[in-house]
Write an enzyme that holds these catalytic residues in place. Structure first.
Site, PDB file in Angstrom:
ATOM      1  N   ASP A 245     -46.358 -48.596  52.843  1.00  0.00           N
ATOM      2  CA  ASP A 245     -46.209 -49.364  51.322  1.00  0.00           C
ATOM      3  C   ASP A 245     -44.848 -50.277  51.730  1.00  0.00           C
ATOM      4  O   ASP A 245     -43.892 -50.407  52.480  1.00  0.00           O
ATOM      5  CB  ASP A 245     -45.273 -48.002  50.601  1.00  0.00           C
ATOM      6  N   GLU A 282     -49.081 -53.005  52.778  1.00  0.00           N
ATOM      7  CA  GLU A 282     -48.754 -53.631  51.352  1.00  0.00           C
ATOM      8  C   GLU A 282     -47.844 -54.651  51.583  1.00  0.00           C
ATOM      9  O   GLU A 282     -46.565 -54.205  51.902  1.00  0.00           O
ATOM     10  CB  GLU A 282     -48.488 -52.566  50.623  1.00  0.00           C
TER      11      GLU A 282
END
Length: 579
Positions: A245, A282
């Protein structure tokens, strides 16, 4: 005999509280403390006391059966009987990824309940599921990005055993498992790391909380903490890959970035286990060095999400231009991205007020994930609307075709494949009323740039917000959902059958468009695709030597005429050679 160890370099006295007694721990060097305790095997609860303070859970706790603020529990990872001895996941280059949230994917909201949907996912053509974060967090519900005990699967989903059963069942059905992990911050409630050592730093800032200390004094053990966590999911839970993330908020000025070090150790583990393992990032940096190999100065991450693709597709389908969508113009940008992955590869961004990004020269499209929807792009809207709530289903079909015929690795968000009627809203379940109030007010204020009113934003703390976000599994058997589900199955099947559509060579992807007229033509090897985004019939030129056989069309009444194709309004057709 069990060995209890904890890193607490600032403490002068550390004890472990276990089975009604308190045992002094001895210094083991480099800030570590240790105690060897007989008759303290699996199932025993324990906690640590620092300098006579109250008992607090283990930072590396493998199991928090009663939540993140209660004692930890000893777990034997070797006790589970795996049945996937010869398992090998499909390579990422041939993947069809399905992102899901454990708590809302099924009515029960557990790991084991997902098992009952694996035949459905297999029939759809899914090769990998991607679980949104499942580590222990405070409260009864949440997206998972406020995790605090990152070694412990969330007790409300079924804990360690439930997760292992899910992964084992997925592998038995031929489905790989990717886990979303969060290393850029920790949640605001139930995190005790700062009491144990310098896990955080004020040298950097993140939008979500204290920055993790990856490059300051005493950061070696912090880096080890994160890398050990990643390796644990891959080794002890048999995950096939990890989604990292927000790596743009993993701030590290070290000569070897933490992500490069992580990629190196994952590759070493892959070699030892004899299993394909991968990392997906990401990142909003638009920096191809994220996925460049370590040998040429990259981080060595296997792939990354491409928000430029999503944003441009979203603007093309909806016409929305608020917030960060102001940087994207529709068809010309979409045609460019299909050949370059990034739109912002060094050009000026009005939204950011500066030049942004770097070209992806020489990279395969398999280094990038394409999606029409994901948890962020749905859930970070005020009302959590899906694309099927914003545009008609003809345009949804066109968007799905662009994702599933692109040179990128396609990803679907839960329920997208049947145009689910349920939204996916941002929900939390913090038990602290003051924290709940802060989340509620912060959520409402952040949407000002999109023009959404505070009263349009559902209360994240309300149980109704969570309940609304659960999938309705009766929908796939009803229209119009059943027709959309067939369309997704047909698209996935076509991608599987036509090697040109799964080819990641972006330089071999040819695109032409007319924004004013509203058409886009894409050539992928011997396969030609024509899109009519307008609300009236169009003739789309395909160029000389075009395919003459309709492989798949979103509407009937498609008519070929030499090197052109006549399309009804809002239609996509895929053409190939006969046979």
């Amino acid at each position: 005999m069990s060995v209890f160890r904890v890193w607490a370099p600032r403490s002068r006295r550390v004890e472990v509280e276990i089975d009604g007694r308190t045992v002094a721990m001895h210094e083991a060097g480099a800030g570590w403390w240790q105690a060897d305790i007989a008759q303290a095997g699996p199932g025993i609860d324990y906690a640590f006391r620092l300098d006579g303070g109250p008992p607090i859970p283990d930072p590396r706790s493998p199991w928090q059966p009663n939540g993140p603020m209660k004692p930890s529990r000893v777990l034997d990872h070797h006790a589970f009987a795996w049945s996937d001895r010869n398992w090998q996941s499909r390579p990422l280059s041939s993947a069809i990824i399905y992102e899901l949230h454990t708590g809302t994917f099924t009515p029960e909201g557990t790991f084991e309940a997902i098992i009952g949907k694996l035949d459905y996912l297999s029939d759809l053509g899914i090769t990998h599921i991607e679980l949104m974060p499942i580590n222990e967090f405070d409260g009864h519900r949440g997206w998972g990005y406020d995790g605090v005990a990152i070694f412990a699967p969330f007790h409300g989903y079924g804990g360690p055993v439930g997760l292992k059963r899910l992964v084992d069942a997925c592998h038995a059905k031929g489905i790989g498992v990717i886990l979303d992990v969060v290393y850029n911050h920790f949640g605001p409630s139930g995190c005790f790391l700062g009491q144990f050592g310098p896990y955080f730093t004020d040298r950097h800032k993140t939008p979500w909380g204290e920055a993790v200390n990856f490059d300051g004094r005493d950061s070696d053990e912090v880096r080890r903490f994160v890398i050990d966590n990643a390796l644990m999911w891959l080794r002890h839970y048999h995950m096939d890959g990890l989604r990292l993330d927000g790596i743009h908020a993993i701030l590290d000025s070290s000569a070897m970035h933490i992500l490069e070090e992580l990629a190196e150790e994952v590759q070493e583990l892959s070699t030892r286990l004899g299993r394909h393992l991968f990392l997906i990032a990401e990142s909003d940096l638009n920096d191809p060095r994220v996925v460049h190999s370590r040998e040429v100065g990259g981080y060595g991450i296997d792939a990354q999400w491409s928000d430029d693709f999503h944003h441009t597709l979203h603007v093309t389908l909806t016409g929305e231009r608020a917030g960060y969508y102001a940087d994207f113009d529709g068809l010309p940008d979409l045609a460019y991205i299909l050949q370059h992955a990034f739109l912002y590869d060094g050009r000026y961004s009005v939204f950011r007020g500066r030049r942004y990004g770097r070209p992806t020269l020489g990279l395969s499209g398999h280094r990038f994930l394409a999606y029409m929807q994901n948890h962020d792009q749905i859930g970070n809207r005020a009302r959590g609307e899906r694309i099927s709530h914003l545009v008609n289903l003809d345009r949804v079909r066109m968007g799905a075709a662009l994702v599933l015929t692109s040179p990128f690795v396609p990803m679907i968000f839960q329920g997208e494949e049947w145009a689910a009627g349920s939204p996916f809203q941002y929900f939390t379940g913090f038990e602290d009323p003051e924290l709940g109030r802060a989340v509620r007010e912060g959520r409402r204020s952040e949407f000002a740039s999109f023009g959404w009113k505070p009263e349009d934003v559902p209360d994240p703390q309300s149980p109704d917000t969570f309940a609304r976000s659960k999938l309705d599994w009766g929908e796939p058997g009803r229209e119009p959902h059943a027709s959309m589900l067939r369309w997704y199955r047909d698209l996935i099947g076509l991608r599987r059958r036509c090697g040109e559509l799964s080819n990641g060579n972006m330089t071999a992807t040819q695109t032409r468009c007319d924004e004013r007229a509203g058409w886009l033509a894409v050539r992928r090897g011997h396969v030609a695709l024509a899109f009519n985004f307008s609300t009236h019939p169009l003739t789309v030129p395909l160029g000389p030597g075009s395919a003459t056989h309709v492989l798949l069309s979103s509407k009937p009444d498609v008519r070929l005429d030499g090197d052109s194709v006549h399309l009804p309004p809002e239609t996509v057709v895929m053409l190939g050679p006969p046979g």
